[in-house]
Motif scaffolding. Structure first.
Motif, PDB file in Angstrom:
ATOM      1  N   LEU A 141       0.823  -1.211   0.000  1.00 59.76           N
ATOM      2  CA  LEU A 141       0.000   0.000   0.000  1.00 59.76           C
ATOM      3  C   LEU A 141       0.860   1.266   0.000  1.00 59.76           C
ATOM      4  O   LEU A 141       0.458   2.291  -0.560  1.00 59.76           O
ATOM      5  CB  LEU A 141      -0.942  -0.010   1.211  1.00 59.76           C
ATOM      6  CG  LEU A 141      -2.104  -1.015   1.121  1.00 59.76           C
ATOM      7  CD1 LEU A 141      -2.896  -1.033   2.420  1.00 59.76           C
ATOM      8  CD2 LEU A 141      -3.026  -0.669  -0.059  1.00 59.76           C
ATOM      9  N   VAL A 142       2.037   1.211   0.643  1.00 55.86           N
ATOM     10  CA  VAL A 142       2.941   2.362   0.584  1.00 55.86           C
ATOM     11  C   VAL A 142       3.398   2.600  -0.846  1.00 55.86           C
ATOM     12  O   VAL A 142       3.388   3.732  -1.352  1.00 55.86           O
ATOM     13  CB  VAL A 142       4.151   2.156   1.519  1.00 55.86           C
ATOM     14  CG1 VAL A 142       5.203   3.228   1.277  1.00 55.86           C
ATOM     15  CG2 VAL A 142       3.722   2.198   2.967  1.00 55.86           C
ATOM     16  N   ALA A 143       3.806   1.539  -1.536  1.00 51.14           N
ATOM     17  CA  ALA A 143       4.240   1.669  -2.928  1.00 51.14           C
ATOM     18  C   ALA A 143       3.115   2.196  -3.807  1.00 51.14           C
ATOM     19  O   ALA A 143       3.328   3.060  -4.666  1.00 51.14           O
ATOM     20  CB  ALA A 143       4.741   0.313  -3.440  1.00 51.14           C
ATOM     21  N   ALA A 144       1.891   1.702  -3.581  1.00 53.18           N
ATOM     22  CA  ALA A 144       0.751   2.171  -4.370  1.00 53.18           C
ATOM     23  C   ALA A 144       0.469   3.652  -4.105  1.00 53.18           C
ATOM     24  O   ALA A 144       0.178   4.420  -5.043  1.00 53.18           O
ATOM     25  CB  ALA A 144      -0.489   1.327  -4.037  1.00 53.18           C
ATOM     26  N   ARG A 145       0.600   4.076  -2.872  1.00 51.58           N
ATOM     27  CA  ARG A 145       0.364   5.493  -2.526  1.00 51.58           C
ATOM     28  C   ARG A 145       1.407   6.388  -3.192  1.00 51.58           C
ATOM     29  O   ARG A 145       1.071   7.456  -3.732  1.00 51.58           O
ATOM     30  CB  ARG A 145       0.395   5.641  -0.996  1.00 51.58           C
ATOM     31  CG  ARG A 145       0.457   7.078  -0.463  1.00 51.58           C
ATOM     32  CD  ARG A 145      -0.887   7.764  -0.535  1.00 51.58           C
ATOM     33  NE  ARG A 145      -0.822   9.077   0.071  1.00 51.58           N
ATOM     34  CZ  ARG A 145      -1.117   9.331   1.359  1.00 51.58           C
ATOM     35  NH1 ARG A 145      -1.487   8.337   2.154  1.00 51.58           N
ATOM     36  NH2 ARG A 145      -1.057  10.550   1.822  1.00 51.58           N
ATOM     37  N   LEU A 146       2.649   5.963  -3.174  1.00 48.10           N
ATOM     38  CA  LEU A 146       3.713   6.766  -3.776  1.00 48.10           C
ATOM     39  C   LEU A 146       3.577   6.832  -5.300  1.00 48.10           C
ATOM     40  O   LEU A 146       4.005   7.810  -5.921  1.00 48.10           O
ATOM     41  CB  LEU A 146       5.079   6.197  -3.398  1.00 48.10           C
ATOM     42  CG  LEU A 146       5.465   6.301  -1.915  1.00 48.10           C
ATOM     43  CD1 LEU A 146       6.782   5.588  -1.642  1.00 48.10           C
ATOM     44  CD2 LEU A 146       5.546   7.759  -1.473  1.00 48.10           C
ATOM     45  N   SER A 150      -4.512   3.109  -7.133  1.00 47.65           N
ATOM     46  CA  SER A 150      -5.547   2.616  -6.222  1.00 47.65           C
ATOM     47  C   SER A 150      -5.558   1.099  -6.256  1.00 47.65           C
ATOM     48  O   SER A 150      -5.383   0.474  -7.312  1.00 47.65           O
ATOM     49  CB  SER A 150      -6.925   3.147  -6.628  1.00 47.65           C
ATOM     50  OG  SER A 150      -6.933   4.559  -6.582  1.00 47.65           O
ATOM     51  N   MET A 151      -5.788   0.482  -5.089  1.00 38.78           N
ATOM     52  CA  MET A 151      -5.724  -0.975  -4.992  1.00 38.78           C
ATOM     53  C   MET A 151      -7.023  -1.519  -4.398  1.00 38.78           C
ATOM     54  O   MET A 151      -7.444  -1.101  -3.309  1.00 38.78           O
ATOM     55  CB  MET A 151      -4.535  -1.421  -4.139  1.00 38.78           C
ATOM     56  CG  MET A 151      -3.193  -0.938  -4.650  1.00 38.78           C
ATOM     57  SD  MET A 151      -1.798  -1.832  -3.916  1.00 38.78           S
ATOM     58  CE  MET A 151      -1.913  -3.381  -4.801  1.00 38.78           C
TER      59      MET A 151
END
Length: 214
Positions: A141-146, A150-151
């Protein structure tokens, strides 16, 4: 007014040689008859000024006091002060460099590199030995936020490399602990995305920042 011419008589008596005795106005028309006596000694232009007066040092007063010459102790103290100033500047420079390193941003590439290392670890040791689904979910989720991605639940389980049933159970647990948040898709109300709560995201960044500095 008429100018008056004065005649001066010098007395050469032994007790008061060279003194001005009488000053008489010039006997002319309208001149007064008064006589003035002076006992002060006359100044002899031919006399010399005493040597002591000529040789006396002249003192000029100014607003600043002349600096006294430094003693040996004073020179040492000045040298130590210069060394201390140099050390202070060097420490300030080092502190600025450390601060610049601490402020290096965490990138998605860094997080993906860490995830890849975790996957590589699982290939070297028996399966399930390092089972840590919660940490894998947080990293994904950190990688997706950076990356601004959206996941959904299914994509999150795939990115965290956990089975769907296991992933769903851990996602629900992390939501109850306030680490994750369900977020509806603004374009499709039937779709739910899973995102990190802001405090959890900042905590993850703090840990990853320490990892990059180290």
């Amino acid at each position: 007014m008429k100018a008056e011419l004065l005649t001066v008589n010098l007395s050469e008596s032994a007790d008061n040689a060279g003194s001005v005795r009488n000053v008489r106005p010039f006997a002319g028309p309208g001149a007064g008859a008064s006589i003035v006596s002076m006992g002060a000694p006359a100044i002899n232009p031919a006399s010399e000024v005493p040597d002591t007066a000529m040789k006396a040092p002249m003192r000029v007063r100014s607003g600043k006091r002349a600096a006294a010459p430094l003693t040996e102790t004073g020179k040492r103290l000045a040298s130590l002060a210069a060394v201390a100033e140099s050390l202070s500047q060097a420490l300030a420079l080092l502190a600025g460099e450390d601060q610049a390193e601490d402020e290096r941003p965490v990138t998605a590439e860094t997080v993906h590199r860490l995830i890849s290392l975790r996957r590589d670890r699982d290939t070297l040791f028996p399966p399930g030995l390092f089972s840590d689904p919660a940490w894998d979910i947080l990293l994904a989720l950190v990688a997706a936020r950076l990356e601004g991605v959206s996941m959904s639940v299914s994509s999150l389980c795939l990115a965290a490399a956990v089975p769907p049933t296991t992933g769903l159970r851990w996602i629900s647990s992390l939501i109850e602990q306030g680490l994750l948040v369900r977020q509806p898709d603004p374009n499709d109300g039937r779709r739910i995305y899973i995102v990190l709560a802001e405090p959890a995201f900042q905590t993850m960044l703090t840990w990853l920042q320490r990892l990059t500095v180290a």
